[in-house]
Design an enzyme around this catalytic site. Structure first.
Site, PDB file in Angstrom:
ATOM      1  N   LYS A 169       0.838  -1.202   0.000  1.00  0.00           N
ATOM      2  CA  LYS A 169       0.000   0.000   0.000  1.00  0.00           C
ATOM      3  C   LYS A 169       0.880   1.262   0.000  1.00  0.00           C
ATOM      4  CE  LYS A 169      -3.768  -2.482   2.210  1.00  0.00           C
ATOM      5  NZ  LYS A 169      -4.476  -2.860   3.435  1.00  0.00           N
TER       6      LYS A 169
ATOM      7  N   GLN B 239      -4.454  -2.153   9.643  1.00  0.00           N
ATOM      8  CA  GLN B 239      -4.378  -3.442   8.963  1.00  0.00           C
ATOM      9  C   GLN B 239      -4.935  -4.545   9.857  1.00  0.00           C
ATOM     10  OE1 GLN B 239      -3.476  -3.804   5.749  1.00  0.00           O
ATOM     11  NE2 GLN B 239      -3.885  -5.994   5.840  1.00  0.00           N
TER      12      GLN B 239
ATOM     13  N   ASP C 132     -10.862   2.558   4.353  1.00  0.00           N
ATOM     14  CA  ASP C 132     -11.198   1.136   4.191  1.00  0.00           C
ATOM     15  C   ASP C 132     -12.717   0.956   4.028  1.00  0.00           C
ATOM     16  OD1 ASP C 132      -9.151  -0.766   4.090  1.00  0.00           O
ATOM     17  OD2 ASP C 132      -8.761  -0.627   6.252  1.00  0.00           O
TER      18      ASP C 132
HETATM   19  N1  GUN Z   1      -6.881  -7.248   5.995  1.00  0.00           N
HETATM   20  C1  GUN Z   1      -7.317  -7.928   4.895  1.00  0.00           C
HETATM   21  N2  GUN Z   1      -7.910  -7.093   4.033  1.00  0.00           N
HETATM   22  C2  GUN Z   1      -7.857  -5.875   4.580  1.00  0.00           C
HETATM   23  C3  GUN Z   1      -8.306  -4.590   4.152  1.00  0.00           C
HETATM   24  O1  GUN Z   1      -8.898  -4.403   3.100  1.00  0.00           O
HETATM   25  N3  GUN Z   1      -8.046  -3.566   5.008  1.00  0.00           N
HETATM   26  C4  GUN Z   1      -7.432  -3.743   6.193  1.00  0.00           C
HETATM   27  N4  GUN Z   1      -7.254  -2.683   6.975  1.00  0.00           N
HETATM   28  N5  GUN Z   1      -7.001  -4.904   6.615  1.00  0.00           N
HETATM   29  C5  GUN Z   1      -7.215  -5.964   5.810  1.00  0.00           C
END
Ligand code: GUN
Length: 286
Positions: A52, A96, A119
């Site tokens: 990211k 995350q 998110d």
């Molecule tokens: N863990 C797995 N997918 C995601 C996501 O889209 N966002 C976040 N913050 N954690 C994740």
């Protein structure tokens, strides 16, 4: 059979985002800034957060990773989130997942300001999403919709079967396909006639997390198949020790489809783009 090429579409959208960032900079406006909180040292989570940050750099966003020890208390983490909520330099924040067991995800998700919740996990954004109002859409369903639109896949009046009912993919995916005028069926682990349901589908979106779950005899000829799965399956012959497997038995399903996403190179890059689009939106909202 045609490929829904996530790498290609993501590349194109990233160029568009980059141009918009240039425009923001040239007009003296703020550079979008994404913050990511990572707790602990889970390998997959570290890989995702690094990816990211790399995506942000590629389109000209600023990014910050706040990395905390797995032992951080819930209270301390909440305080960190509040600080970021109040920091005008930061436009978007993700924490995350998964988090260590002693930290309840619900409390964390609800502490993030919904205005910075790129998110799209905060109940405010979930509510707006279900009503079809402007909000941050969860990155994977958002990316999938972008990809279907890019390839002009007809959705109106089509029967879309979503396999999986997770909060971050299955449920929002169904809501978005409904907004795109599909007739939506959501299948899950308790569904009794999975094969019959899938055979009726014009569009199948597989998000179960079971490698090669969707077999050729479950797919109608000419269907559009979107594979959200990326399970690491141990493979001693691979340099990494694992290979990535989708939820679709690609080799046998692909020849029956009109369109299909590969794994990797399908939904994955589109998910990453979904987060970038939300972060760009965040700076425009601030
Ligand atoms: N863990 C797995 N997918 C995601 C996501 O889209 N966002 C976040 N913050 N954690 C994740």
């Amino acid at each position: 059979m045609n490929i829904l090429n996530g790498n290609e579409v993501a590349k194109e959208i990233k160029l568009r985002i980059k141009a918009e960032v240039e425009e923001l900079k040239n007009s003296g406006k703020k550079t979008p800034h994404l913050a990511a909180i990572l707790v602990g040292t889970d390998g997959a989570s570290m890989t995702y957060v690094n990816a990211k940050a790399k995506d942000c750099a590629e389109v000209g966003f600023q990014s910050s990773v706040f990395h905390f020890d797995a032992n951080i208390t819930k209270e301390a983490l909440i305080q960190e989130i509040i600080q970021i909520n109040n920091n005008p330099e930061i436009d978007g924040l993700i924490v995350q997942l998964p988090l260590p067991k002693h930290i309840p995800e619900k409390e964390v998700t609800e502490t993030i300001s919904f205005k910075k919740d790129v998110d799209g996990f905060h109940p405010m954004n979930v509510g707006y999403m279900f009503k079809g109002l402007p909000c941050y859409l969860p990155a994977t369903p958002y990316g999938i919709v972008q990809m279907l639109e890019h390839y002009k896949i007809e959705t109106s009046g089509k029967h879309c079967v979503v396999i999986g009912r997770s909060d971050i993919v299955g449920k929002p995916m169904g809501a978005l396909m409904l907004q795109k005028n599909c007739t939506v069926t959501t299948c899950h682990s308790k569904t009794q006639n999975m094969k019959e349901m899938c055979l009726q589908a014009d569009i199948i979106i597989a998000a179960v997390g079971i490698p090669e779950f969707l077999k050729a005899d479950m797919v109608k000829a000419g269907a559009v198949v979107v594979d959200v799965g990326i399970t690491r399956v141990e493979d001693p012959n691979s340099s990494k020790g694992y290979v990535l497997k989708g939820d679709v038995d690609y080799k046998n399903v692909a020849p029956k489809c009109s369109w299909i996403t590969p794994v990797p190179g399908g939904v994955g890059p589109m998910t990453r783009v979904g987060l970038l689009l939300n972060t760009l939106q965040a700076v425009q909202n601030s």
